[in-house]
Design a protein around this motif. Sequence first.
Motif, PDB file in Angstrom:
ATOM      1  N   VAL A  76      70.179  81.265  41.000  1.00  0.00           N
ATOM      2  CA  VAL A  76      70.104  79.953  41.386  1.00  0.00           C
ATOM      3  C   VAL A  76      69.305  79.029  41.382  1.00  0.00           C
ATOM      4  N   GLY A  77      68.068  79.623  41.967  1.00  0.00           N
ATOM      5  CA  GLY A  77      66.732  79.261  41.831  1.00  0.00           C
ATOM      6  C   GLY A  77      66.667  79.020  41.337  1.00  0.00           C
ATOM      7  N   ASP A  78      66.599  79.927  40.265  1.00  0.00           N
ATOM      8  CA  ASP A  78      66.017  79.157  38.109  1.00  0.00           C
ATOM      9  C   ASP A  78      66.565  78.270  38.087  1.00  0.00           C
ATOM     10  N   ALA A  79      67.311  77.466  37.926  1.00  0.00           N
ATOM     11  CA  ALA A  79      68.379  76.493  38.015  1.00  0.00           C
ATOM     12  C   ALA A  79      67.686  75.208  38.786  1.00  0.00           C
ATOM     13  N   LEU A  80      67.275  76.180  39.913  1.00  0.00           N
ATOM     14  CA  LEU A  80      66.807  74.372  41.542  1.00  0.00           C
ATOM     15  C   LEU A  80      65.513  74.232  40.923  1.00  0.00           C
ATOM     16  N   ALA A  81      65.031  75.321  40.584  1.00  0.00           N
ATOM     17  CA  ALA A  81      63.845  75.536  39.605  1.00  0.00           C
ATOM     18  C   ALA A  81      63.395  74.527  38.257  1.00  0.00           C
ATOM     19  N   ALA A  82      63.852  74.706  37.428  1.00  0.00           N
ATOM     20  CA  ALA A  82      64.773  73.613  36.176  1.00  0.00           C
ATOM     21  C   ALA A  82      65.306  72.754  37.230  1.00  0.00           C
ATOM     22  N   LEU A  83      66.324  72.040  38.028  1.00  0.00           N
ATOM     23  CA  LEU A  83      66.086  71.136  38.394  1.00  0.00           C
ATOM     24  C   LEU A  83      65.082  70.109  38.898  1.00  0.00           C
ATOM     25  N   HIS A  84      64.071  70.446  39.316  1.00  0.00           N
ATOM     26  CA  HIS A  84      62.820  70.119  39.759  1.00  0.00           C
ATOM     27  C   HIS A  84      61.537  69.973  38.939  1.00  0.00           C
ATOM     28  N   ARG A  85      61.932  70.813  37.895  1.00  0.00           N
ATOM     29  CA  ARG A  85      60.980  70.416  36.641  1.00  0.00           C
ATOM     30  C   ARG A  85      61.352  68.965  36.297  1.00  0.00           C
ATOM     31  N   ASN A  86      62.792  68.398  36.314  1.00  0.00           N
ATOM     32  CA  ASN A  86      63.557  67.633  35.153  1.00  0.00           C
ATOM     33  C   ASN A  86      63.831  66.384  36.032  1.00  0.00           C
ATOM     34  N   SER A  87      63.408  66.506  37.295  1.00  0.00           N
ATOM     35  CA  SER A  87      64.869  65.622  38.061  1.00  0.00           C
ATOM     36  C   SER A  87      63.092  64.564  38.796  1.00  0.00           C
ATOM     37  N   ARG A  88      63.697  63.103  39.078  1.00  0.00           N
ATOM     38  CA  ARG A  88      63.020  62.648  40.168  1.00  0.00           C
ATOM     39  C   ARG A  88      63.014  62.538  41.070  1.00  0.00           C
ATOM     40  N   GLN A  89      63.673  63.166  41.781  1.00  0.00           N
ATOM     41  CA  GLN A  89      63.705  64.540  43.594  1.00  0.00           C
ATOM     42  C   GLN A  89      65.034  65.079  43.272  1.00  0.00           C
ATOM     43  N   VAL A  90      65.327  66.829  44.028  1.00  0.00           N
ATOM     44  CA  VAL A  90      65.423  67.615  44.320  1.00  0.00           C
ATOM     45  C   VAL A  90      65.376  67.594  45.898  1.00  0.00           C
ATOM     46  N   ARG A  91      66.791  67.275  46.321  1.00  0.00           N
ATOM     47  CA  ARG A  91      66.749  67.606  47.729  1.00  0.00           C
ATOM     48  C   ARG A  91      67.621  68.765  47.894  1.00  0.00           C
ATOM     49  N   PHE A  92      67.586  69.826  48.334  1.00  0.00           N
ATOM     50  CA  PHE A  92      67.592  71.122  48.760  1.00  0.00           C
ATOM     51  C   PHE A  92      69.241  70.941  50.177  1.00  0.00           C
ATOM     52  N   LEU A  93      70.267  71.044  50.083  1.00  0.00           N
ATOM     53  CA  LEU A  93      70.515  70.720  51.605  1.00  0.00           C
ATOM     54  C   LEU A  93      71.348  72.053  51.719  1.00  0.00           C
ATOM     55  N   GLY A  94      71.289  73.258  51.781  1.00  0.00           N
ATOM     56  CA  GLY A  94      71.255  74.306  51.901  1.00  0.00           C
ATOM     57  C   GLY A  94      72.770  75.342  51.137  1.00  0.00           C
ATOM     58  N   SER A  95      71.845  76.482  52.223  1.00  0.00           N
ATOM     59  CA  SER A  95      72.478  77.544  51.037  1.00  0.00           C
ATOM     60  C   SER A  95      73.851  78.337  52.064  1.00  0.00           C
ATOM     61  N   TYR A  96      75.315  78.738  52.157  1.00  0.00           N
ATOM     62  CA  TYR A  96      75.940  78.436  53.692  1.00  0.00           C
ATOM     63  C   TYR A  96      77.436  79.181  52.500  1.00  0.00           C
ATOM     64  N   PRO A  97      77.304  80.245  53.669  1.00  0.00           N
ATOM     65  CA  PRO A  97      78.889  81.174  53.106  1.00  0.00           C
ATOM     66  C   PRO A  97      80.165  79.348  53.054  1.00  0.00           C
ATOM     67  N   LYS A  98      81.122  80.268  52.295  1.00  0.00           N
ATOM     68  CA  LYS A  98      82.133  79.097  51.639  1.00  0.00           C
ATOM     69  C   LYS A  98      83.158  79.535  52.544  1.00  0.00           C
ATOM     70  N   ALA A  99      84.256  78.381  53.181  1.00  0.00           N
ATOM     71  CA  ALA A  99      84.845  78.114  54.118  1.00  0.00           C
ATOM     72  C   ALA A  99      86.391  78.782  53.612  1.00  0.00           C
ATOM     73  N   ASP A 100      86.492  79.046  51.601  1.00  0.00           N
ATOM     74  CA  ASP A 100      87.867  79.247  51.658  1.00  0.00           C
ATOM     75  C   ASP A 100      87.431  80.801  51.058  1.00  0.00           C
ATOM     76  N   GLU A 101      88.428  81.089  50.605  1.00  0.00           N
ATOM     77  CA  GLU A 101      88.632  82.602  50.491  1.00  0.00           C
ATOM     78  C   GLU A 101      88.151  82.641  48.387  1.00  0.00           C
ATOM     79  N   SER A 102      86.909  81.642  48.241  1.00  0.00           N
ATOM     80  CA  SER A 102      86.870  82.608  46.591  1.00  0.00           C
ATOM     81  C   SER A 102      85.463  83.204  46.664  1.00  0.00           C
ATOM     82  N   THR A 103      85.408  83.763  45.663  1.00  0.00           N
ATOM     83  CA  THR A 103      83.817  84.299  46.469  1.00  0.00           C
ATOM     84  C   THR A 103      82.495  83.368  45.106  1.00  0.00           C
TER      85      THR A 103
END
Length: 302
Positions: free
Chosen positions: A249-276
């Motif tokens: 995930v960190g690697d992908a976000l860094a790539a988006l940061h390199r390639n995009s005009r703007q990347v804003r991180f809005l959070g990493s948090y536990p999901k409310a549904d049962e999926s992993t």
Amino acid sequence: MSRIAYFGPRGTFTEQAARSFGDAEFVAVDTVPLVLAAVRAGEVDAGCVPVENSVEGAVTATMDSLAEDEPLYAVGEAILPVRFSILTRPGVKAEDVKTVASHPHALAQVRYWVAENLPNAVPVATTSTASAAVRVNEGEFDAAVSAPVAVMHYPLHELATDVADVDTAVTRFLLLRRPGHLPQPTGRDRTSLAVIIAHDEPGSLANTLSELALRGINLTRIESRPLRGQFGEYRFYLDLDGHIAEQRVGDALAALHRNSRQVRFLGSYPKADESTSDAPARATDADYQAAAEWLAKVREGL
Ligand SMILES: O=C(O)C(=O)C[C@]1(C(=O)O)C=C[C@@H](O)C=C1
């Protein structure tokens, strides 16, 4: 005790969502922007607001503020089933209802029911489902489309309960804090981003999404909002499985940061549904670590 502001007044779905995050002092605030402003100003520790509904889609007041105003991070989410009660003053019958009030998302979720069961009623938008109940109680409107809990707070009559055009409708809520409180990864995490891609040229959105696909990252939501001034320029809201602390995930976000005009991180948090949010084969942290060790050796000429 921590203080949590929620989109109120008392008796909204958002209040129920806020209470699902555990014990706190809960503070009702009238609109989504005012909840977020209270968090930014440090008047409360956290704020709970709706972000999307399975029938009506995005809550744009939430999305615009998270993308454009001073940063806040999601630290938790809640998903609630949404079925409504129709509240009136005692003695009011269905044929007497000339105005039916609620939050626009709620009105959209009972459109067919209202057409069939309150044929004389005109829908009226209010700031929330509970503010509709307040205004029905004050005599301003005839009926409110409310959360079932609202009847516990206002002296109104239930004209109908369990009302929903779509039986399985759900709304997702976020708990937001000022930066500095990143939750630990749990293995069932979601990461939210707002991305403005670099150029309006063929393949630029596909390239952005490829950065995720190549790293085995599952996209759970993509939504676009215009950048207001003109057509052709959009901000993309991405939700994906995984936590920013994980390598892929960190690697992908860094790539988006390199390639995009703007990347804003809005959070990493536990999901409310049962999926992993498990990494697929060859994309686990151990795989990234092994690859980094191999590269370091090669670079040393070993
Ligand atoms: O007005 C409320 O009760 C809210 O919590 C807001 C809200 C929304 O924004 O979607 C939440 C759940 C329902 O979908 C209807 C309204």
